[in-house]
Scaffold this motif. Structure first.
Motif, mmCIF file in Angstrom:
data_model
loop_
_atom_site.group_PDB
_atom_site.id
_atom_site.type_symbol
_atom_site.label_atom_id
_atom_site.label_comp_id
_atom_site.label_asym_id
_atom_site.label_seq_id
_atom_site.Cartn_x
_atom_site.Cartn_y
_atom_site.Cartn_z
ATOM 1 N N UNK A 51 -13.434 11.566 37.927
ATOM 2 C CA UNK A 51 -13.196 10.176 37.518
ATOM 3 C C UNK A 51 -12.030 9.625 38.330
ATOM 4 N N UNK A 52 -12.314 8.608 39.096
ATOM 5 C CA UNK A 52 -11.284 8.023 39.957
ATOM 6 C C UNK A 52 -10.550 6.923 39.201
ATOM 7 N N UNK A 106 -2.431 6.849 37.093
ATOM 8 C CA UNK A 106 -1.793 8.163 36.970
ATOM 9 C C UNK A 106 -2.631 9.016 36.033
ATOM 10 N N UNK A 107 -3.041 10.168 36.471
ATOM 11 C CA UNK A 107 -3.869 11.048 35.646
ATOM 12 C C UNK A 107 -3.047 11.655 34.514
ATOM 13 N N UNK A 108 -3.646 11.748 33.327
ATOM 14 C CA UNK A 108 -2.974 12.286 32.138
ATOM 15 C C UNK A 108 -3.845 13.404 31.571
ATOM 16 N N UNK A 109 -3.239 14.555 31.356
ATOM 17 C CA UNK A 109 -4.051 15.693 30.888
ATOM 18 C C UNK A 109 -4.714 15.418 29.543
ATOM 19 N N UNK A 110 -4.130 14.547 28.735
ATOM 20 C CA UNK A 110 -4.714 14.358 27.403
ATOM 21 C C UNK A 110 -6.123 13.764 27.468
ATOM 22 N N UNK A 111 -6.483 13.167 28.580
ATOM 23 C CA UNK A 111 -7.821 12.585 28.699
ATOM 24 C C UNK A 111 -8.878 13.580 29.156
ATOM 25 N N UNK A 112 -8.468 14.776 29.537
ATOM 26 C CA UNK A 112 -9.434 15.727 30.108
ATOM 27 C C UNK A 112 -9.513 17.058 29.365
ATOM 28 N N UNK A 163 0.580 16.822 41.135
ATOM 29 C CA UNK A 163 1.059 15.688 41.927
ATOM 30 C C UNK A 163 1.205 16.147 43.363
ATOM 31 N N UNK A 207 -14.080 17.206 33.060
ATOM 32 C CA UNK A 207 -13.649 16.130 33.956
ATOM 33 C C UNK A 207 -12.362 16.488 34.701
ATOM 34 N N UNK A 233 -1.612 19.146 35.284
ATOM 35 C CA UNK A 233 -1.351 17.890 35.998
ATOM 36 C C UNK A 233 -0.796 18.273 37.354
ATOM 37 N N UNK A 275 -2.335 12.008 42.055
ATOM 38 C CA UNK A 275 -2.161 12.745 40.792
ATOM 39 C C UNK A 275 -3.543 13.141 40.290
#
Lengths: 347, 347, 347, 347
Positions: B279-280, B286-292, B250, B297, B248, B314
């Motif tokens: 993916x915007x 807020x970007x979260x590592x669990x989604x990638x 910032x 991505x 992650x 982020x």
């Protein structure tokens, strides 16, 4: 010496649990009351099995009734309640002669308008704001000594204010360039049933949140402005990371023109070399939360990024410790004339 | 279509393991060689039990010998080797007609002098630097198409460069004000026996490290400077957090005077709305590592901190995925005329 | 009362670190020596930054030389050394008049032949086996009081022996049916650079290991046999789970014919209701490691599986606490006539 | 070949999310419907940002209405619903001509009385029990081929039944001596707002629960009894451990008199050497969850404890994979004549 009769109001959340953990074994404290609406009637040990067989763990939770609390003979009360709620009971306990150490945000801001801006409702007890002392022992020990009402600082603010105050007081950095990134353990979000706080949602996950105007900014900027002697506005970005406890903060700021970077180390040393709970890691040291969890220590290291003219400060504390419970106990110790380290000298 | 015969050189570390994971099941790839000095002779499945019963998992590791690799008919080789070592074998494989996708730092910098400054030794193959293409498909897809030698980007750089390039190209932010804080999972430190990487040392711990001059700064600043059209120098602070994988990041920077913050969103949209792996999250995301994790991505969100005039970006990626293995496969797909998503469209 | 001068021999591993944590703040202890071959010369605080600013943390590590240790005036020494190594230095320290509390396996078995069977080498000091006392305070407090040499129990054994001893003594269960499954935190594997103990290898992983004949079986069966009055052989399956500390043990055994299950609860109550560090959760209670970490408590619950005639016992302890360091301190307290809880009453 | 139109009913929990993850990229599947009462109207990608930019991720959740589902042309439906609820919608979908793969417990037990005993309410659709097939492909592939209604097994049961069935069929072990200890990741408890499932409550914690009569015992014993040809009653102890996903199970049982331990390995080999998703680790192998997470594999190892005459079996699976979602897809593949591995061959 007789033990000081003490109450914890709102003792069923994570901060309340940390206060219990500390006060049940504090050698100069007798815990006489712990309140919880939902757990009233149950002994502490039934709600927190961790405390079983410790002295005092069979004390039953009671309702948060000021008269009942005062009737226990309590001389002091710690409040671990939501903001808004805390102010009301603080008022009632002060009227009954107790010293109050409030861990909510209710008395941290000297300006009721800023409270309303950041918390979204009118201040519940503005008459007390003048009297309340922002409880950072390393910054205002003398005021704490004389206080009836302590506003114990927030977890993020402690980790940001302590590293910056000496630098701002000495005029070493440009306040307009301050950026603070903080990484907090999940206990900081409280003990509430919320899908986003489930183990599976937080584990193997890292995310920023609460930007750009987290509530804690209000007290951070208040204290930094006092230190700088001018209004300070910063960027603050909190993140949630998968640890139970601990805050790691990384702060960047430009050194002012002509400032020798070595002055940063000198300012920190001058401020904290004698402070029992601030540990300076020196130039090149990086603070690690694993060294401070379950203690009242805050570790502070710094670097000079000569390529960009920035100073980089790292700090680490336990968000429930120096960021909440044990820092409140430190203020309590000062108020009652105990050594600052009483009940807090553990590893 | 016939499968492309492919080799992985240095397949026993975490990046090599990720490449194995991807290429063993890539529908257009036939894995013909995987090298490891210490595991030579053992089947992949014996070293990585996770791969047992997958097609190809009984392939034995071989020594990293260029002739032996070429003899397998491999048309392409991924190098997951330490810097310094990679350049030598890259040279040998290029001579033998293979396309080379190097995941080390050896060919990422166009300037051998900067390589020496950051890596502490002379560049091992400076003659190849002109030809090597920095493998960020979202930035230079055309050059990748035509390349023999890809320098696949580092994990931190990918997470910092992709969010910033559109803003710098459009002149929206002041390059002197850029600060990047990155939080990386422990796999980023490699699969090596080191006390500081033990479970007990990393779990319940967060710490900054490698400041103020982490090696990855060199490629970050190279790419940001290209985008900005001027030399960019930033402050970069990596942190180690207790997750297996994920970065992650910032980033904060001041908007240039008079720039409307909405331009930030527009620049990101213009650059990436068609990119299959960016993916915007839009303003306020807020970007979260669990989604990638375990994908190719990268998620990017942004905020406007109007109080300070800063933009906050982020990003989240898998350090072994978009930050290493799958991004390298994305370049491979481009080189061989496959859809960018071939073998990478998983969740 | 004067503080008892105390040494820790082998203080740089996880058990040594736990002993430091306890003894640096033990109110009746003065830590006069801590040894570590690799860290000799450095202060404790430099190796373990967690201890900085605690009293005694600037003590320098010394070499593990018996004369040097004795010269500090130490009256007692804790040994946190590998088996085989511990026996030699124990002998030397006993000769110099110190009480020795050995946390290795060297003196746990009364039969040197069984030691050789399980540890793979001849016993290094068989003459001392008669004198050594297996240091389970809840089982043999009187012998500990009079001992010069304590063999402090292993982590798994403590979690298995304490729940079973009262049941075996009372003849409630069939010893041939005992199966113990234990789940241990990673610190139990020691502080050594080993790929299999890396964060990335242990996190999001659970695995059994060391079956069917883990070394700890030898002392487990010795103690169970003593309690049962007959030779007891059990099946024991340890597992590694991704937590820093804590052991959860689940034991199953058939009740003997005609035994009323309620007798199980009565036997546990009779044995432990007065024990300061055993907490009985009663019928239906399941022990959770989170309630015991960093304490000397062991929690024990039990169930009756009437469908199969089995009793199910669950226990939880900290593998470095009641399973190692704090249990050794408990024996130390008994030897020196202190309350068992001295320095151990924390939450 | 045309893609099979498929629906997921109850797609907002962890099992539903896993089914989405698999079916969105399954090469022979077209996901035509996903239902969720609370998320109806939102696209999948809005609820699960992990799926953004995957094909199909913009499909909106719909209400779980049988007519609406049938109207999409779905030929098959996966049900990831609570027990009790699943039966009703299964009935409705079967009437509309869909194949139904139910991941709840509603059709796992052939005896409605046992259902009532373990689930506390009368069976909601007893007429379908005869027809439903317990969906363990390694045990009854032929019945699955012909089924309209699959009762996909529970996570714990899969990890216990598969290792034991070959041994019971061959009469190698004494069924009365079986004890199974299972360690499950937290996702097994579901995606529900519950204090006990918070990160802070589960992290650094291990605990047994649900003893002695967990609901899954009913289907475990049904299947073991079928294999043994006699009624089998076992002791089963589930534990919660701090990982997101994965179940490690350890089973002990006495070998029958005169049985050569080598027969255990032979029986496992005979049963599973050709099974695409069972991986035998052989004698001395210990299954580790990290090798199976996010796959449909189950790993099985075994030991002979000659000291006690017991065999020790260890298995590892992903509770959401082979223990739920991917195993259901495996049955789906069989029903529709696809290779068992279709859409499941990943690492």
């Amino acid at each position: 010496m007789e033990r000081i009769k003490t109450a914890i109001v709102g003792a069923s959340g994570y901060t309340g649990q940390e206060l219990l953990r500390l006060l049940l074994v504090h050698p100069q404290v007798e815990l006489v009351a712990a309140t919880s609406r939902q757990e009233a009637g149950k002994p502490l040990s039934a709600v927190f099995p961790r405390f079983r067989k410790l002295p005092g763990a069979e004390l039953p939770f009671i309702e948060p009734d000021p008269d009942a609390i005062a009737a226990t003979g309590a001389q002091a009360a710690f409040l671990a309640l939501p903001h808004g709620v805390a102010a009301e009971i603080a008022t009632a306990l002060l009227e009954r002669g107790l010293k109050v150490i409030d861990l909510s945000a209710d008395f941290r801001l000297s300006d009721a308008a800023i409270y309303e801006e950041f918390y979204g409702h009118a201040h519940p007890a503005p008459a007390l704001l003048d009297e309340a002392v922002y409880g950072l022992p390393e910054v205002r020990e003398d005021a704490i000594k004389a206080a009836r009402l302590i506003a114990s600082p927030g977890c993020y603010p402690t980790s940001i204010i302590l590293p910056l105050v000496p630098l701002l007081k000495a005029g070493l950095i440009d306040p307009e360039t301050i950026v603070a990134n903080s990484l907090s353990g999940v206990s900081g979000a409280g003990r509430k049933a919320d899908i986003s706080l489930l183990f599976v949602e937080c584990n193997e996950s890292v995310r920023a949140y609460g930007i750009p105007k987290h509530r804690h900014l209000s007290e951070i900027e208040q204290e930094l402005s006092l230190a700088a002697g001018e209004k300070v506005t910063i960027t603050f970005i909190p993140h949630l990371i998968p640890v139970n406890a601990g805050i790691a903060t990384t702060i960047t700021a430009k050194l002012r023109g002509g400032v020798d970077a070595a002055k940063v180390g000198e300012a920190l040393e001058a401020a904290y070399s004698e402070a029992p709970f601030v540990r300076l890691l020196g130039k090149g040291g990086c603070a690690d939360t694993k060294n401070v969890t379950r203690t009242n220590f805050i570790d502070i290291g710094w670097h000079h990024d000569s390529r960009t003219g920035r100073v980089i400060l790292t700090s680490a504390e336990d968000n429930l410790g120096k960021g909440a419970g044990s820092q409140a106990v430190q203020s309590f110790n000062i108020i009652f004339g105990l050594p600052q380290t009483a009940g807090l000298q553990t590893a």
